[in-house]
Design a protein around this motif. Structure first.
Motif, PDB file in Angstrom:
ATOM      1  N   TYR A  37      53.468  25.513  49.034  1.00 19.99           N
ATOM      2  CA  TYR A  37      54.298  26.721  48.995  1.00 19.99           C
ATOM      3  C   TYR A  37      54.038  27.568  50.243  1.00 19.99           C
ATOM      4  N   ASP A  38      55.094  28.222  50.730  1.00 22.54           N
ATOM      5  CA  ASP A  38      54.958  29.118  51.881  1.00 22.54           C
ATOM      6  C   ASP A  38      54.701  30.557  51.451  1.00 22.54           C
ATOM      7  N   VAL A  39      55.390  30.978  50.364  1.00 22.68           N
ATOM      8  CA  VAL A  39      55.342  32.373  49.927  1.00 22.68           C
ATOM      9  C   VAL A  39      55.206  32.412  48.415  1.00 22.68           C
ATOM     10  N   ILE A  40      54.414  33.361  47.913  1.00 25.31           N
ATOM     11  CA  ILE A  40      54.315  33.583  46.464  1.00 25.31           C
ATOM     12  C   ILE A  40      54.602  35.055  46.177  1.00 25.31           C
ATOM     13  N   PHE A  41      55.463  35.294  45.193  1.00 23.71           N
ATOM     14  CA  PHE A  41      55.719  36.641  44.688  1.00 23.71           C
ATOM     15  C   PHE A  41      55.116  36.752  43.293  1.00 23.71           C
ATOM     16  N   PRO A  42      53.998  37.429  43.107  1.00 19.20           N
ATOM     17  CA  PRO A  42      53.562  37.727  41.737  1.00 19.20           C
ATOM     18  C   PRO A  42      54.583  38.651  41.074  1.00 19.20           C
ATOM     19  N   LEU A  43      54.726  38.551  39.761  1.00 17.40           N
ATOM     20  CA  LEU A  43      55.678  39.399  39.047  1.00 17.40           C
ATOM     21  C   LEU A  43      54.990  40.287  38.019  1.00 17.40           C
ATOM     22  N   SER A  44      54.247  39.701  37.116  1.00 14.05           N
ATOM     23  CA  SER A  44      53.602  40.485  36.063  1.00 14.05           C
ATOM     24  C   SER A  44      52.373  41.209  36.610  1.00 14.05           C
ATOM     25  N   LEU A  45      51.929  42.225  35.876  1.00 15.14           N
ATOM     26  CA  LEU A  45      50.709  42.928  36.267  1.00 15.14           C
ATOM     27  C   LEU A  45      49.523  41.970  36.294  1.00 15.14           C
ATOM     28  N   LYS A  46      49.467  41.100  35.292  1.00 18.16           N
ATOM     29  CA  LYS A  46      48.346  40.167  35.212  1.00 18.16           C
ATOM     30  C   LYS A  46      48.287  39.279  36.455  1.00 18.16           C
ATOM     31  N   SER A  47      49.454  38.809  36.919  1.00 19.90           N
ATOM     32  CA  SER A  47      49.453  37.938  38.092  1.00 19.90           C
ATOM     33  C   SER A  47      49.104  38.720  39.361  1.00 19.90           C
ATOM     34  N   PHE A  48      49.569  39.978  39.481  1.00 17.38           N
ATOM     35  CA  PHE A  48      49.203  40.786  40.640  1.00 17.38           C
ATOM     36  C   PHE A  48      47.692  41.016  40.681  1.00 17.38           C
ATOM     37  N   VAL A  49      47.114  41.335  39.523  1.00 21.37           N
ATOM     38  CA  VAL A  49      45.673  41.564  39.461  1.00 21.37           C
ATOM     39  C   VAL A  49      44.909  40.295  39.837  1.00 21.37           C
ATOM     40  N   SER A  50      45.352  39.163  39.308  1.00 22.45           N
ATOM     41  CA  SER A  50      44.663  37.896  39.567  1.00 22.45           C
ATOM     42  C   SER A  50      44.719  37.522  41.046  1.00 22.45           C
ATOM     43  N   PHE A  51      45.913  37.635  41.649  1.00 20.26           N
ATOM     44  CA  PHE A  51      46.037  37.276  43.066  1.00 20.26           C
ATOM     45  C   PHE A  51      45.258  38.242  43.950  1.00 20.26           C
ATOM     46  N   SER A  52      45.240  39.526  43.576  1.00 25.90           N
ATOM     47  CA  SER A  52      44.478  40.501  44.346  1.00 25.90           C
ATOM     48  C   SER A  52      42.984  40.206  44.270  1.00 25.90           C
ATOM     49  N   LYS A  53      42.533  39.816  43.094  1.00 27.36           N
ATOM     50  CA  LYS A  53      41.104  39.562  42.871  1.00 27.36           C
ATOM     51  C   LYS A  53      40.641  38.277  43.543  1.00 27.36           C
ATOM     52  N   TYR A  54      41.489  37.234  43.519  1.00 28.65           N
ATOM     53  CA  TYR A  54      41.059  35.913  43.993  1.00 28.65           C
ATOM     54  C   TYR A  54      41.782  35.478  45.266  1.00 28.65           C
ATOM     55  N   ARG A  55      42.286  36.439  46.033  1.00 24.29           N
ATOM     56  CA  ARG A  55      43.019  36.083  47.256  1.00 24.29           C
ATOM     57  C   ARG A  55      42.194  35.204  48.188  1.00 24.29           C
ATOM     58  N   SER A  56      40.889  35.434  48.267  1.00 17.29           N
ATOM     59  CA  SER A  56      40.035  34.690  49.194  1.00 17.29           C
ATOM     60  C   SER A  56      39.947  33.202  48.862  1.00 17.29           C
ATOM     61  N   LEU A  57      40.312  32.837  47.633  1.00 15.68           N
ATOM     62  CA  LEU A  57      40.249  31.427  47.238  1.00 15.68           C
ATOM     63  C   LEU A  57      41.486  30.654  47.668  1.00 15.68           C
ATOM     64  N   LEU A  58      42.526  31.372  48.088  1.00 14.55           N
ATOM     65  CA  LEU A  58      43.787  30.724  48.448  1.00 14.55           C
ATOM     66  C   LEU A  58      43.837  30.438  49.947  1.00 14.55           C
ATOM     67  N   SER A  59      44.682  29.507  50.305  1.00 15.81           N
ATOM     68  CA  SER A  59      44.870  29.162  51.711  1.00 15.81           C
ATOM     69  C   SER A  59      45.359  30.377  52.497  1.00 15.81           C
ATOM     70  N   LYS A  60      44.856  30.544  53.707  1.00 18.85           N
ATOM     71  CA  LYS A  60      45.294  31.649  54.553  1.00 18.85           C
ATOM     72  C   LYS A  60      46.733  31.473  55.009  1.00 18.85           C
ATOM     73  N   ASP A  61      47.243  30.237  54.933  1.00 22.91           N
ATOM     74  CA  ASP A  61      48.635  29.970  55.329  1.00 22.91           C
ATOM     75  C   ASP A  61      49.629  30.417  54.258  1.00 22.91           C
ATOM     76  N   LEU A  62      49.128  30.628  53.043  1.00 21.28           N
ATOM     77  CA  LEU A  62      50.003  31.070  51.959  1.00 21.28           C
ATOM     78  C   LEU A  62      50.313  32.552  52.129  1.00 21.28           C
TER      79      LEU A  62
END
Length: 295
Positions: A1-26
């Motif tokens: 995937y090139d881009v991810i849009f979180p939608l729910s609050l739970k997904s925004f919180v999760s992506f904010s918390k674990y951003r460092s685990l994801l590829s920098k290209d995402l």
């Protein structure tokens, strides 16, 4: 995937918390972890707002072991009060008209959370400031005023109108700037009719439920987010159309039902749009069924 849009609050919180685990290209546009923590925990939201000079309702943080400490305060202040769980959600809000309702409501909410918020009920119109921040700077925004909401004591919009007020923009921008915000956010205020002052009700640190009004008025936040994520230039959206938007099913139907079908007249000459799309009626049938089930 090139881009991810979180939608729910739970997904925004999760992506904010674990951003460092994801590829920098995402590509993903989210606020800093500490800022998200403040924005989605209501007890932290109001503590932060007070420190930064943002007006709030009279607010007390309640815990299981300090309920009895505030009994004298409640007996000497005016009801109604609003209890809010620290985490977002319409089921986490209880309106209390007396001390008995307040204590029982607090005990109920404290079954699932360590800290909850107790606030005075602010009488006045509800306003929203909707923003998109890119690299800590405000890029695009939109404002609306709720005409109807459900529940009628305070809840999501069932009819809303585009709105603009410099005072609302300034106080909202001040709050989000103090959080070094990045990405989308909605800040909700009530305009206290006694003091003519905007008082913070909550921060919704994600894409908002009334996004279709924002887009219909000319501020296409998802499109702006996509262009920024793909490093494409896209002009700021700082001007928008004056329109009404009706969420007919289930919100407006439920509002009218709760108010004995007291249907407010909308101002003549202002365009009205709805969440009913003739080319795709399946969602409307589903929402109609949901409204009937709720009633």
């Amino acid at each position: 995937y090139d881009v991810i849009f979180p939608l729910s609050l739970k997904s925004f919180v999760s992506f904010s918390k674990y951003r460092s685990l994801l590829s920098k290209d995402l590509k993903i546009v989210i606020p800093p972890k500490d800022s998200m923590q403040i924005a989605y925990n209501k007890d932290q939201t109001f503590t932060h707002a007070k420190k930064n000079g943002i007006a709030t309702p009279v607010t007390i943080n309640l815990k299981k072991n300090n309920l009895s400490n505030h009994k004298s305060f409640f007996k000497n202040t005016n009801f109604p009060y609003v209890l809010k769980g620290s985490l977002s959600g319409i089921n986490n809000v209880i309106f209390c008209n007396n001390i008995k309702q307040l204590l029982s409501g607090a005990k109920e909410l404290l079954k699932n959370e360590k800290t909850i918020v107790c606030q005075e009920y602010v009488v006045g119109d509800t306003h929203g400031f909707y923003a998109y921040y890119q690299n800590d700077k405000l890029h695009s925004y939109f404002m609306h005023k709720r005409v109807k909401e459900y529940p009628i004591t305070g809840g999501p919009s069932s009819v809303a109108r585009s709105h603009y007020d410099d005072k609302l923009r300034i106080v909202s921008e001040k709050l989000l700037d103090s959080l070094n915000w990045n990405g989308p956010a909605m800040v909700e205020f009530k305009l206290d009719q006694n003091l003519n002052e905007y008082k913070l009700i909550e921060i919704n640190p994600k894409l908002w439920g009334s996004l279709d009004l924002t887009i219909s008025a000319g501020v296409n936040i998802p499109k702006i987010m996509l262009h920024h994520s793909l490093d494409k230039t896209f002009k700021s959206s700082l001007h928008y159309k004056d329109i009404y938007y009706r969420w007919v099913f289930p919100n407006e139907f439920m509002h009218n039902l709760a108010s004995d079908f007291n249907v407010e007249k909308l101002e003549d000459g202002v365009k009205v749009e709805t969440n009913i799309l003739k080319e795709d009626m399946l969602p409307t049938f589903f929402q109609f069924s949901l409204a009937i089930f709720k009633s």
